[in-house]
Design a protein around this motif. Structure first.
Motif, mmCIF file in Angstrom:
data_model
loop_
_atom_site.group_PDB
_atom_site.id
_atom_site.type_symbol
_atom_site.label_atom_id
_atom_site.label_comp_id
_atom_site.label_asym_id
_atom_site.label_seq_id
_atom_site.Cartn_x
_atom_site.Cartn_y
_atom_site.Cartn_z
ATOM 1 N N MET A 1 9.619 7.127 12.038
ATOM 2 C CA MET A 1 9.024 6.031 12.764
ATOM 3 C C MET A 1 9.827 5.740 14.019
ATOM 4 S SD MET A 1 7.765 3.293 9.899
ATOM 5 C CE MET A 1 9.405 2.925 9.387
ATOM 6 N N GLY A 2 11.132 5.753 13.853
ATOM 7 C CA GLY A 2 11.983 5.459 14.987
ATOM 8 C C GLY A 2 11.831 6.474 16.095
ATOM 9 N N THR A 3 11.797 7.752 15.740
ATOM 10 C CA THR A 3 11.653 8.795 16.748
ATOM 11 C C THR A 3 10.317 8.674 17.460
ATOM 12 O OG1 THR A 3 13.095 10.277 15.492
ATOM 13 C CG2 THR A 3 11.656 11.295 17.141
ATOM 14 N N LEU A 20 4.127 12.165 14.346
ATOM 15 C CA LEU A 20 5.188 11.438 13.643
ATOM 16 C C LEU A 20 4.711 10.071 13.158
ATOM 17 C CD1 LEU A 20 8.115 12.307 16.069
ATOM 18 C CD2 LEU A 20 7.896 13.085 13.688
ATOM 19 N N ALA A 21 3.956 9.363 13.989
ATOM 20 C CA ALA A 21 3.494 8.019 13.618
ATOM 21 C C ALA A 21 2.537 8.064 12.438
ATOM 22 C CB ALA A 21 2.838 7.336 14.816
ATOM 23 N N CYS A 22 1.630 9.019 12.431
ATOM 24 C CA CYS A 22 0.679 9.112 11.318
ATOM 25 C C CYS A 22 1.387 9.465 10.014
ATOM 26 C CB CYS A 22 -0.423 10.118 11.632
ATOM 27 S SG CYS A 22 -1.599 9.531 12.855
ATOM 28 N N SER A 23 2.346 10.358 10.088
ATOM 29 C CA SER A 23 3.119 10.695 8.896
ATOM 30 C C SER A 23 3.902 9.476 8.418
ATOM 31 C CB SER A 23 4.065 11.849 9.218
ATOM 32 O OG SER A 23 4.847 12.174 8.095
ATOM 33 N N ALA A 24 4.544 8.792 9.349
ATOM 34 C CA ALA A 24 5.321 7.597 9.004
ATOM 35 C C ALA A 24 4.428 6.500 8.445
ATOM 36 C CB ALA A 24 6.074 7.103 10.225
ATOM 37 N N ALA A 25 3.197 6.421 8.927
ATOM 38 C CA ALA A 25 2.263 5.394 8.443
ATOM 39 C C ALA A 25 2.021 5.553 6.941
ATOM 40 C CB ALA A 25 0.944 5.462 9.201
ATOM 41 N N GLU A 26 1.910 6.788 6.482
ATOM 42 C CA GLU A 26 1.732 7.010 5.045
ATOM 43 C C GLU A 26 2.944 6.515 4.263
ATOM 44 O OE1 GLU A 26 0.714 11.042 4.051
ATOM 45 O OE2 GLU A 26 -1.366 10.746 4.641
ATOM 46 N N PRO A 109 13.989 -4.755 7.542
ATOM 47 C CA PRO A 109 14.230 -5.258 8.903
ATOM 48 C C PRO A 109 13.797 -4.217 9.926
ATOM 49 C CG PRO A 109 16.285 -4.604 7.865
ATOM 50 C CD PRO A 109 15.219 -4.457 6.823
ATOM 51 N N LEU A 110 13.420 -4.687 11.107
ATOM 52 C CA LEU A 110 12.933 -3.794 12.160
ATOM 53 C C LEU A 110 13.978 -3.621 13.258
ATOM 54 C CD1 LEU A 110 9.266 -5.000 12.754
ATOM 55 C CD2 LEU A 110 10.101 -3.249 11.192
ATOM 56 N N PRO A 111 14.091 -2.399 13.775
ATOM 57 C CA PRO A 111 14.950 -2.185 14.939
ATOM 58 C C PRO A 111 14.415 -2.991 16.131
ATOM 59 C CG PRO A 111 14.298 -0.095 13.958
ATOM 60 C CD PRO A 111 13.484 -1.159 13.305
ATOM 61 N N ILE A 112 15.282 -3.283 17.058
ATOM 62 C CA ILE A 112 14.884 -4.080 18.227
ATOM 63 C C ILE A 112 13.731 -3.414 18.974
ATOM 64 C CG2 ILE A 112 15.676 -4.920 20.477
ATOM 65 C CD1 ILE A 112 17.806 -6.219 18.907
ATOM 66 N N GLY A 113 13.796 -2.109 19.156
ATOM 67 C CA GLY A 113 12.717 -1.412 19.856
ATOM 68 C C GLY A 113 11.367 -1.624 19.186
ATOM 69 N N ALA A 114 11.348 -1.637 17.857
ATOM 70 C CA ALA A 114 10.098 -1.868 17.127
ATOM 71 C C ALA A 114 9.638 -3.313 17.280
ATOM 72 C CB ALA A 114 10.285 -1.525 15.648
ATOM 73 N N GLN A 115 10.572 -4.244 17.277
ATOM 74 C CA GLN A 115 10.205 -5.654 17.445
ATOM 75 C C GLN A 115 9.613 -5.896 18.837
ATOM 76 O OE1 GLN A 115 13.152 -8.573 16.151
ATOM 77 N NE2 GLN A 115 14.115 -6.999 14.901
ATOM 78 N N VAL A 116 10.249 -5.340 19.850
ATOM 79 C CA VAL A 116 9.745 -5.510 21.215
ATOM 80 C C VAL A 116 8.398 -4.810 21.346
ATOM 81 C CG1 VAL A 116 10.190 -5.062 23.667
ATOM 82 C CG2 VAL A 116 12.060 -5.786 22.163
#
Length: 183
Positions: A1-3, A20-26, A109-116
């Protein structure tokens, strides 16, 4: 997700972001289910009871399946140009949002990049806002973002991530993962 999120923020390689996002979504959905909390798909089914989970998955998999498999279910090779017709970087906005939504609902918890990114998403799609507080924050942080070109929208996202990476209050918050998006 981060990548996937870092590539997205850096405006790089939307096809890799999507895969990557679709895989992470699962995985994020599984984490939420494992913690007995409703997923984004559960939210969709509640708001649109006429929808089927199968339809939601088909929509999510529309481009992803062609990217991760060389052949369709009947054994025919995918014709990538036609299989990816309609795909664009904006497609990833929604997949990344859903992924981080489920991950956060699972209690992580979410990384700052994800929160923004989430605040940026709400500014980009004000019709998707859940409450007045989110609307106020997104308007304040990303004012008029929908009125500028995509490149500038992403540039503003990068700039805000850089600013908030140094926000001591946000870094100290228990819902913040202080690790970078890229490990």
């Amino acid at each position: 997700m981060g990548t996937a999120t870092q590539l997205f923020i850096d405006d790089c390689d939307p096809v890799s972001v999507h895969s990557l996002a679709c895989s992470a979504a699962e995985h994020a959905s599984f984490l939420a289910q494992s913690n007995s909390v409703p997923t984004f798909n559960d939210h969709i089914l509640q708001v649109f009871p006429e929808r089927q989970l199968k339809e939601i998955h088909k929509l999510r998999n529309q481009y992803w399946v062609a990217l991760k498999h060389s052949k369709d279910k009947s054994g025919q090779p995918f014709e990538l140009p036609s299989a990816l017709e309609g795909f664009s970087d904006t497609t990833n906005d929604h997949y990344l949002f859903v992924t981080w939504y489920d991950y956060a609902k699972a209690g992580y918890p979410l990384p700052i990049g994800a929160q923004v990114f989430q605040v940026w998403y709400y500014a980009m799609y004000p019709d998707k806002l859940a409450n007045a507080e989110e609307e106020e924050v997104s308007k304040r942080v990303f004012s008029n973002v929908t009125e500028i070109e995509r490149f500038e929208q992403k540039k503003r996202l990068r700039q805000k991530v850089e600013i908030y990476l140094h926000d001591k209050e946000l870094l100290a918050h228990p819902k913040t993962d202080v690790r970078p998006l890229l490990m």
